[in-house]
Write an enzyme that holds these catalytic residues in place. Structure first.
Site, PDB file in Angstrom:
ATOM      1  CB  VAL A   1      -0.981   0.064   1.186  1.00 53.52           C
ATOM      2  CG1 VAL A   1      -1.872  -1.083   1.035  1.00 53.52           C
ATOM      3  CG2 VAL A   1      -0.175  -0.005   2.680  1.00 53.52           C
TER       4      VAL A   1
ATOM      5  CG  ASN B   1      -6.932  -2.515   8.925  1.00 52.90           C
ATOM      6  OD1 ASN B   1      -7.269  -2.086   9.985  1.00 52.90           O
ATOM      7  ND2 ASN B   1      -6.209  -3.516   8.620  1.00 52.90           N
TER       8      ASN B   1
ATOM      9  CB  SER C   1      -4.513   4.840  16.547  1.00 56.05           C
ATOM     10  OG  SER C   1      -4.212   4.667  17.859  1.00 56.05           O
TER      11      SER C   1
ATOM     12  CE1 TYR D   1       0.344   2.810  14.778  1.00 54.61           C
ATOM     13  CE2 TYR D   1      -0.649   4.218  16.366  1.00 54.61           C
ATOM     14  CZ  TYR D   1      -0.769   3.146  15.693  1.00 54.61           C
ATOM     15  OH  TYR D   1      -1.858   2.400  15.494  1.00 54.61           O
TER      16      TYR D   1
ATOM     17  CB  ALA E   1       2.867  12.507  13.578  1.00 61.46           C
ATOM     18  CB  SER E   2       1.093   8.214  10.736  1.00 60.84           C
ATOM     19  OG  SER E   2       1.016   7.229  11.845  1.00 60.84           O
ATOM     20  CE  LYS E   3      -2.815   4.221  12.738  1.00 61.05           C
ATOM     21  NZ  LYS E   3      -3.500   3.315  11.532  1.00 61.05           N
TER      22      LYS E   3
END
Length: 252
Positions: A62, A88, A141, A154, A156-158
């Site tokens: 992805v 997801n 999240s 993590y 920051a990405s969420k």
């Protein structure tokens, strides 16, 4: 409540295990066919068997836009349409303070967790726009809105997933396309099996569980049901929102 997903087609990334596999099963249980995307062909085949063969496997990375485009077209060609996109797929971060985090680790996590949402949805949404209906559900999240130490990339990405969800919803509402996100809390999955089963982690596990008002991790199926709720007719007047599925963590 009737989700009205029978006969629809849902594309689910990260469908080879954990929450993604549970999401695929939840859609199949509602009568939908499922396009299963992930890198591991063997595990995707296992998911397809688990959901009774009601779908198609389309292995891809992805973070690779050309591979994603090919996978999306394979799903549409095999199943005849596309109604739902569930982003997801993702990865976890090695625990580091941001000042100690390598640029490579930052880029890896942002790419897998945030850029992938853009890549997949960009490749798939035209099918929804052309038919004048559809739904996108992005898996974020609680780390996104709350921000947790030592998992800065993590978190920051969420948080970015929640932000891009709202932008997608605003841009595509006029075409009948709804976009929402689900923000799970601690959920049983292969990503945290060591935490949950290694006796050496018992104290850490107890500390985490004690902070969850409901006193337990979620089962992946509970997150999956929230995704299906938002994707189907049950969420028909909901767009641009994030549903916290965290056992009450975010309210304390």
């Amino acid at each position: 409540m009737d989700t009205q997903l029978a006969g629809k087609v849902a594309l689910v990334t990260g469908a080879s295990q954990g929450i993604g596999r549970a999401i695929a099963k939840a859609f199949a249980d509602e009568g939908a066919q499922v396009g299963l995307l992930a890198r591991n062909r063997k595990r995707l085949d296992e998911t397809l068997e688990m959901i009774g063969g009601s779908g198609v496997v389309a292995p891809c990375d992805v973070t690779d836009p050309p591979a994603i485009a090919s996978a999306v077209e394979k799903v549409v060609s095999a199943l005849g349409r596309l109604d739902v996109v569930v982003n997801n797929a993702g990865t976890r971060q090695n625990f580091r303070r941001l000042d100690e985090l390598s640029i490579e680790e930052w880029d890896r996590v942002i790419g897998a967790n945030l850029s992938s949402v853009f890549y997949v949805t960009r490749a798939a949404v035209q099918h929804l726009i052309e038919q004048g209906s559809g739904s996108v559900v992005n898996v974020s999240s609680i780390a996104g809105p709350l921000g947790f130490p030592t998992i800065g990339s993590y978190s920051a990405s969420k948080a970015g997933v929640i932000g891009v969800t709202r932008t997608m919803a605003a841009e595509w509402c006029e075409f009948g396309v709804r976009v929402n996100s689900v923000a799970p809390g601690w959920t049983t999955s292969p990503m945290n099996v060591e935490l949950r089963t290694d006796p050496g982690n018992a104290e850490v596990l107890e500390t985490i569980t004690s902070k969850i008002p409901m006193g337990r991790f979620a089962d992946a199926s509970e997150v999956a049901r929230a995704v299906v709720f938002l994707a189907g007719a049950t969420g028909s007047y909901i767009t641009g929102q994030t549903l916290m599925v965290d056992g009450g963590w975010s309210m304390v």
